[in-house]
Design an enzyme around this catalytic site. Structure first.
Site, PDB file in Angstrom:
ATOM      1  N   GLY A   1      72.432 131.296 -30.147  1.00 33.20           N
ATOM      2  CA  GLY A   1      70.986 131.458 -30.325  1.00 33.20           C
ATOM      3  C   GLY A   1      70.541 132.801 -29.775  1.00 33.20           C
TER       4      GLY A   1
ATOM      5  N   GLY B   1      66.773 133.832 -25.776  1.00 31.39           N
ATOM      6  CA  GLY B   1      68.072 134.494 -25.834  1.00 31.39           C
ATOM      7  C   GLY B   1      67.943 136.009 -25.681  1.00 31.39           C
ATOM      8  N   SER B   2      66.961 136.584 -26.350  1.00 27.40           N
ATOM      9  CA  SER B   2      66.747 138.034 -26.235  1.00 27.40           C
ATOM     10  C   SER B   2      66.395 138.405 -24.801  1.00 27.40           C
ATOM     11  CB  SER B   2      65.607 138.480 -27.158  1.00 27.40           C
ATOM     12  OG  SER B   2      65.865 138.073 -28.468  1.00 27.40           O
TER      13      SER B   2
ATOM     14  N   GLU C   1      68.199 124.538 -15.461  1.00 26.21           N
ATOM     15  CA  GLU C   1      66.929 124.873 -14.790  1.00 26.21           C
ATOM     16  C   GLU C   1      65.819 125.215 -15.785  1.00 26.21           C
ATOM     17  OE1 GLU C   1      66.134 125.380 -10.992  1.00 26.21           O
ATOM     18  OE2 GLU C   1      64.460 124.860 -12.291  1.00 26.21           O
TER      19      GLU C   1
ATOM     20  N   GLY D   1      48.913 132.101 -30.217  1.00 25.59           N
ATOM     21  CA  GLY D   1      50.328 131.838 -29.982  1.00 25.59           C
ATOM     22  C   GLY D   1      50.593 130.893 -28.819  1.00 25.59           C
TER      23      GLY D   1
ATOM     24  N   LYS E   1      60.478 116.340 -20.309  1.00 25.96           N
ATOM     25  CA  LYS E   1      60.668 117.001 -19.018  1.00 25.96           C
ATOM     26  C   LYS E   1      60.563 116.011 -17.870  1.00 25.96           C
ATOM     27  CE  LYS E   1      58.902 121.276 -21.015  1.00 25.96           C
ATOM     28  NZ  LYS E   1      57.645 121.972 -21.376  1.00 25.96           N
TER      29      LYS E   1
ATOM     30  N   GLY F   1      57.650 131.192 -22.086  1.00 33.60           N
ATOM     31  CA  GLY F   1      57.682 132.641 -22.250  1.00 33.60           C
ATOM     32  C   GLY F   1      59.100 133.136 -22.201  1.00 33.60           C
TER      33      GLY F   1
END
Lengths: 431, 431
Positions: A11, A16-17, A130, A188, A206, A303
C-alpha cells in the site's frame, strides 16, 4: 544483526507515503536509536502509473504483493493497504514467512486481531498496530506499557475525528447535522460515504481493540453496542449546552467485578470533563485506572503524517526487538475470559427530551411514571412551545440500570400525554 | 530467569507504600505480564518504629540501606527516599553491584541523570525514571517510544501540581496568591515550605529531564531559565481572562534548527489551547512533533498511587528486560551536542501591564517607544484608575525576540510617563 533493516510496504496511499517520507527524512535519528540504517526495499501498489507524493525509484515498485511478501531480504512488512479478508491472508503469509508486521489497519485488527497475534507469537514475529487506533496518539503503548502496573477500570474515547468535527461545528455554529456533514465532506474531514464514521462503526472497531488490550480480554466487534450521530439535532446540542454538558460520540469500555460493557454512542459529558475540551477532528482517550486515577491521551486521530509517525514508532520497536532477539515474545494471550455485563449491570444516567401535551396533569403523569421505576431527576426543564399545545420536557436522570431504563422508556413511549420522545442519550463523566 | 523477581525498596513514604500496595494487590496481573511472581524482599527506612499505611513483616524492614543494596538475592532496587547527593551514591552502588534501579526522584535525575544512565549502561543494568516527571502520566515512555519516529520541536508542560492548583483557584475565585497558598497548605496541596514549587524549581528539574530526552541532548538544570508564580496577582489573572487567555506555569522546551531553549515561567495561553483546560492539581505535557503535530498527555502529577503506578510500570519493564536478557541495552547516549539559543533567537509574544500617568501625550510616548523597537500590538487595553491620576495600559505584543524585548523593557522602565511596570509575562500557544 543485519547491517541494515529492510522494509517492504504493501500500500502507498496517504499513510504509506507518510511512512516513506519519515523514513527518508529522519534517517539519522532512526539510525541513532536502533544502531543501523533502515531502508524501504520494495513497495506493492495496485496501480504502478499513479502519481505519488513521495519519490520512490520505479524499480522498487511492484504490483505483485507476493514480490514483497516473499522477498527474502525484507525483514519487516508495513501493511497500509486497508481491507479485511484478503489483507488477513497477506498478513498471515508474511508472519508464516517469518516477517514482522506493522499495520495501521483497525478493521483488520478489530476482526482478526486475536488470530493474527497468535500466529505472530507462534512464528516469533512481532505484530504492532499502534496506528490502528487514534492515529498519532500512542494509546496502545500507553495501555500496554505505561499503565501496565495498573488495573484499568474504564476507557472513554473520542476515537473518530469525523464525528467529533461534526458535533463540534454543530455546537459552535448551531448548524444542522446535514449542513455540517456537507461542509465536512467538502473540506475532506468526511468521506463521500460517511456511514462507517457517522454510524459509529469505525469507533466501535477501535473500542474493541482498546477493550481487548485494556482489560486483557478478547472483546470482539459484535460485543460493542453501537449508535451513531446522524439523528442528533441542533436542539439537542442547545439543551446540552444550557444544562452544562457537551455532547460527544463516546466509545465507552468499562469493567466492574470482572464484567465488561463496551459501547459507542452520543453521550453527554459535563463541560469540565477533560474530554469536553477535545474539539474538531482531534481524538482523545481518557483512561481511568484503579491506582493512577484519571489520565488522558490527546492528539490527531488521523492524517498522513501523524498516522505514519505511529507506524514508524512501531517499526522502531520492531527493530529494537530484532537487535535484542526478542521478537514476538511480548505478545500475550488474554488473561481473562470474555465476560459481558447484562443490561441490569449497566449503570448510567440518561438525558431524555419529551414532547408532551401541554395541559393540567401531564407533568404529574410523567413524573409519577419515572417514580414508579425508581428513576429520580438530577435536572428537569419544562418549556412551552410557542403557538402549539405541546411543551418540551428535558430530563437528566440520576443513575439507573439499563434494564430498568429500557422498561421506563417503553412505558414513556406508550403514555398518552407524551406525543413523542424526541431524543435520548447516555450521560457520563459525573459523580 | 529466576523463579521470582525480588525487589528491595529504599524509602517507604507515601510513594513507597503505594508501590508495596500495588505489588501486593495486582500480583496476578503482574505475574501474567512477566511470567513469574514479584516479591518485596527488604525495605530500608530511617525509622523502624514509624507507623506505615501498608503491612510489611517487621523482619523485612531494616534501617541500614546497605542491607538492601548488598543483598545478593535482590534483583531490582526501587529508590523512593528522595535526596540528591547521598542518594546518588546509593544508586551508583546499586548499579555497580549489578542491580537494576527504578527511581521516582526528579531532583536526582535532573542533576545526576546523565552520569547514572551511563553507569547503568556500563553495568548492563536498567535505570528507569518514569515517575520522576508528572507522576502517573507515562510521558517518559511517550517521548522515548511512542513518538520515537518523530522529531520533537516543542514540549510545553504543566508539570507542577501545587502551582497549577494555586493559579486555578486564584482564577476561579478571584482570590489572592497568599490566601490560596494558605488554603493549599491546609489541604495538603502545598508544602509548609513551598519555595521549590512556587518559584518554579521543581518544574525546572522536570523540564531538564524532558528536554534531555525529547531533544536527545544533555540539558542540565542550569540551562533552564526559571521564574515562579509568587508575584502573580489576581488583577493579572483578571486581565488575562478578559483578553481571552489563561495563565499557567509553563515549562517550555523548544528546538529550532538544532538550538534549544528551556524555561519555566508564568505564561498566558489562549483559552482554546489544550493546556488551558488542565485544572487544579492535574498535570499535562503537550508535545509538538514535526510529523505528529499536537499531542497531549494528561493525568495526576503526584499522589501516592499514581506515582507508585509509574514506578511499578517501570518495574514491569525491568522484569520484561530481565526475562529477555536485554537490561541496560536501551539506554542511549545523547545524539546532539548541547546547543542553547541566544536571546536574539528566542521568539515570543509578551503581556505587559503598565501604570502610566494619565495625561495627554502619555499614550503616544508609550506607543512610539514600542514602535522604535519594532514591537507591534496584538491587543491593547487602556483603563483609567478611579480617583487616581494614573491609568493602566495592558498590552499583548506580536512576536519579537527576547533580546529586543529586554531592551524595550529597560527603556519602558526608564520612561518618565510610566509610573511602574506592574507585571510582564510570556504569551505562548497562538499562531
Amino acid at each position: 544483526m543485519a547491517a541494515e533493516v529492510r522494509v517492504g510496504l504493501i500500500g502507498l496511499g496517504t499513510v504509506g507515503s507518510g511512512v516513506v517520507s519519515i523514513i527518508q527524512r529522519h534517517q539519522d535519528e532512526l539510525r541513532h536509536q536502533v544502531g543501523c540504517p533502515v531502508t524501504v526495499k520494495k513497495v506493492a501498489v495496485r496501480n504502478l502509473n499513479k502519481q505519488r507524493p513521495v519519490h520512490i525509484d520505479s524499480n522498487m515498485m511492484t504490483d505483485q504483493i507476493e514480490d514483497v511478501l516473499f522477498d527474502q531480504e525484507i525483514d519487516v512488512i508495513i501493511e497500509v493497504m486497508g481491507g479485511v479478508d484478503t489483507t488477513r491472508e497477506h498478513v498471515l503469509k508474511a508472519l508464516q514467512n517469518g516477517k514482522h508486521v506493522v499495520t495501521a489497519n483497525k478493521d483488520l485488527m478489530a476482526v482478526h486481531g486475536a488470530e493474527l497475534l497468535r500466529v505472530a507469537a507462534e512464528n516469533h514475529c512481532d505484530l504492532y498496530y499502534e496506528a490502528s487506533v487514534a492515529g498519532g496518539i500512542p494509546i496502545i503503548r500507553g495501555l500496554s506499557d505505561g499503565l501496565s502496573a495498573d488495573r484499568i477500570k474504564k476507557i472513554m474515547g473520542i476515537v473518530n475525528g469525523t464525528t467529533n468535527y461534526i458535533l463540534t461545528k454543530m455546537s459552535q455554529n448551531g448548524s444542522s447535522y446535514d449542513d455540517v456533514l456537507k461542509k465536512a465532506q467538502e473540506l475532506g474531514f468526511a468521506e463521500s460515504d460517511p456511514t462507517a464514521d457517522v454510524e459509529g462503526l469505525d469507533a466501535a472497531r477501535k473500542m474493541a481493540i482498546l477493550a481487548t488490550l485494556g482489560f486483557s480480554m478478547d472483546v470482539s466487534l459484535d460485543d460493542v453496542s453501537v449508535k451513531g450521530i446522524s439523528s442528533v439535532t441542533e436542539e439537542d446540542l442547545d439543551y446540552c449546552d444550557q444544562l452544562g454538558y457537551t455532547m460527544k460520540l463516546i466509545g465507552l469500555a468499562q469493567r466492574d467485578d470482572g464484567r465488561v460493557e463496551v459501547s459507542v454512542e452520543p453521550t453527554l459529558l459535563p463541560k469540565q470533563h477533560p474530554l469536553s475540551s477535545v474539539h474538531n477532528e482531534y481524538n482523545a482517550v481518557y483512561v481511568y485506572g484503579e491506582a493512577v486515577g484519571e489520565t488522558m491521551f490527546y492528539g490527531p486521530g488521523a492524517g498522513s503524517l501523524p498516522t505514519a509517525t505511529a507506524v514508524v514508532s512501531d517499526l522502531v520497536s520492531v527493530m529494537k526487538n530484532m537487535r535484542l532477539g526478542v521478537c514476538g515474545n511480548a505478545i500475550q494471550e488474554p488473561l481473562h475470559k470474555r465476560t459481558l455485563k447484562e443490561d441490569k449491570e449497566i449503570d448510567s444516567k440518561y438525558f431524555l427530551r419529551l414532547r408532551v401535551i401541554d395541559k393540567a396533569g401531564t407533568f404529574q403523569a410523567v413524573t409519577s411514571l419515572f417514580a414508579s421505576y425508581d428513576v429520580s431527576f438530577e435536572k428537569l426543564l419544562q418549556l412551552p412551545i410557542e403557538g402549539e399545545e405541546v411543551a418540551e420536557v428535558i430530563v437528566i436522570t440520576h443513575h439507573t440500570n439499563k434494564e430498568n431504563y429500557l422498561k421506563l422508556y417503553k412505558k414513556l413511549s406508550e403514555l398518552d400525554v407524551i406525543e413523542s420522545i424526541e431524543s435520548c442519550y447516555r450521560v457520563e463523566g459525573g459523580k
